[in-house]
Enzyme design. Sequence first.
Site, mmCIF file in Angstrom:
data_model
loop_
_atom_site.group_PDB
_atom_site.id
_atom_site.type_symbol
_atom_site.label_atom_id
_atom_site.label_comp_id
_atom_site.label_asym_id
_atom_site.label_seq_id
_atom_site.Cartn_x
_atom_site.Cartn_y
_atom_site.Cartn_z
ATOM 1 N N ASN A 293 31.079 47.820 45.000
ATOM 2 C CA ASN A 293 32.202 47.838 44.060
ATOM 3 C C ASN A 293 31.889 48.461 42.704
ATOM 4 O O ASN A 293 32.635 48.288 41.763
ATOM 5 C CB ASN A 293 32.734 46.414 43.836
ATOM 6 C CG ASN A 293 33.336 45.849 45.105
ATOM 7 O OD1 ASN A 293 33.542 46.589 46.067
ATOM 8 N ND2 ASN A 293 33.601 44.557 45.120
ATOM 9 N N CYS A 294 30.769 49.171 42.600
ATOM 10 C CA CYS A 294 30.445 49.852 41.342
ATOM 11 C C CYS A 294 31.054 51.234 41.362
ATOM 12 O O CYS A 294 30.895 51.980 42.331
ATOM 13 C CB CYS A 294 28.930 49.992 41.156
ATOM 14 S SG CYS A 294 28.144 48.509 40.540
ATOM 15 N N LEU A 295 31.750 51.591 40.296
ATOM 16 C CA LEU A 295 32.338 52.938 40.246
ATOM 17 C C LEU A 295 31.245 53.971 39.974
ATOM 18 O O LEU A 295 30.202 53.664 39.453
ATOM 19 C CB LEU A 295 33.411 52.992 39.156
ATOM 20 C CG LEU A 295 34.605 52.074 39.433
ATOM 21 C CD1 LEU A 295 35.590 52.122 38.288
ATOM 22 C CD2 LEU A 295 35.290 52.471 40.740
#
Lengths: 108, 116, 96
Positions: free
Chosen positions: A106-108
């Site tokens: 979920n890290c951009l």
Amino acid sequence: MTRPVMPARNNEGFLENANDWSPDIAMVIAADENIQLDENHWEIIEFLRNFYKQHDMSPPSNRLFVKAVKEALGEERGNSIYLMQLFTGTPAKTACRIAGLPRPTNCL
Amino acid sequence: MSTLIVIDQPPYGSWAGREALDMAFSLAAFDQSVSLLFTGAGVNWLRTYQDTQEIQQKSVERNLAAASVFGVEAIYADEAASRLYRLMPDNTMAGVTVIKDRAALLRQHSHVAFAG
Amino acid sequence: MSDIKTLHILNKPPEHPRTQQCLEALNPGDALLLIENAVLAITMSVEAEVAVPVFALAPDVVARGLGQSPRGASASLVDFPVMVNLTASAQNVISW
């Protein structure tokens, strides 16, 4: 020291094959980001690799990375300022990259 | 405000359960009160000794064990479903609370969301 | 392995409506092969309730932590090559 041969990495610098990781490779990946690994970095790298072994995943986001470190190593290390100083950029991403683990989902 | 996420689908068949787990982790990341309830075939998430090497998927047992680390408040299992699928204390993962009254649990939470 | 009339391949979990339809369609000479989430049926000893041989795909069984659970009348665990043989030796195959 001769620079070890860098194994295949994806376009974000994560290892294609987790088995290619070694402490030497970690140092080279870190050097690419201008990070010189010291014992504080290694403590977190070791924690992350154990976490992955236990849970079959990297902490999915930066917040959960900080939470997991806090749970395991205490407040002094489990805070975003400390982790940002060690692992520049998005700490969870940078740390997982150096630790040879998959990108936090979920890290951009 | 408290959220209860209900997983009533078995592991590995679809992505719905994993997405629900991801949602629970995300809520916990922002320090929201969140718990998980496994019911129906969903209780099979909680069985120990899942070895997923050959089906080349991540073990939901190991993923789920991170829930308490991330701050998920509780993991509940429906008693009737656990009995149906022969989940006993000796083959159920640690930290699971078995509940008899599912309806009461749903009422205790301000927001309930089913997976899928 | 003797010839099978109809091999019923079931991949639905026990509470899926098609599971019941499949069990009702079993005839003498048939065999039932449980794969994916259908292997959960062995926790309910489905093999004791049907009159035909029951097989379960081993990788799906161990993935769900059922590799060491006591199985009453015992479904036979099969690997992929055996599954292929079963399929080949059946006159008909129904994938439920």
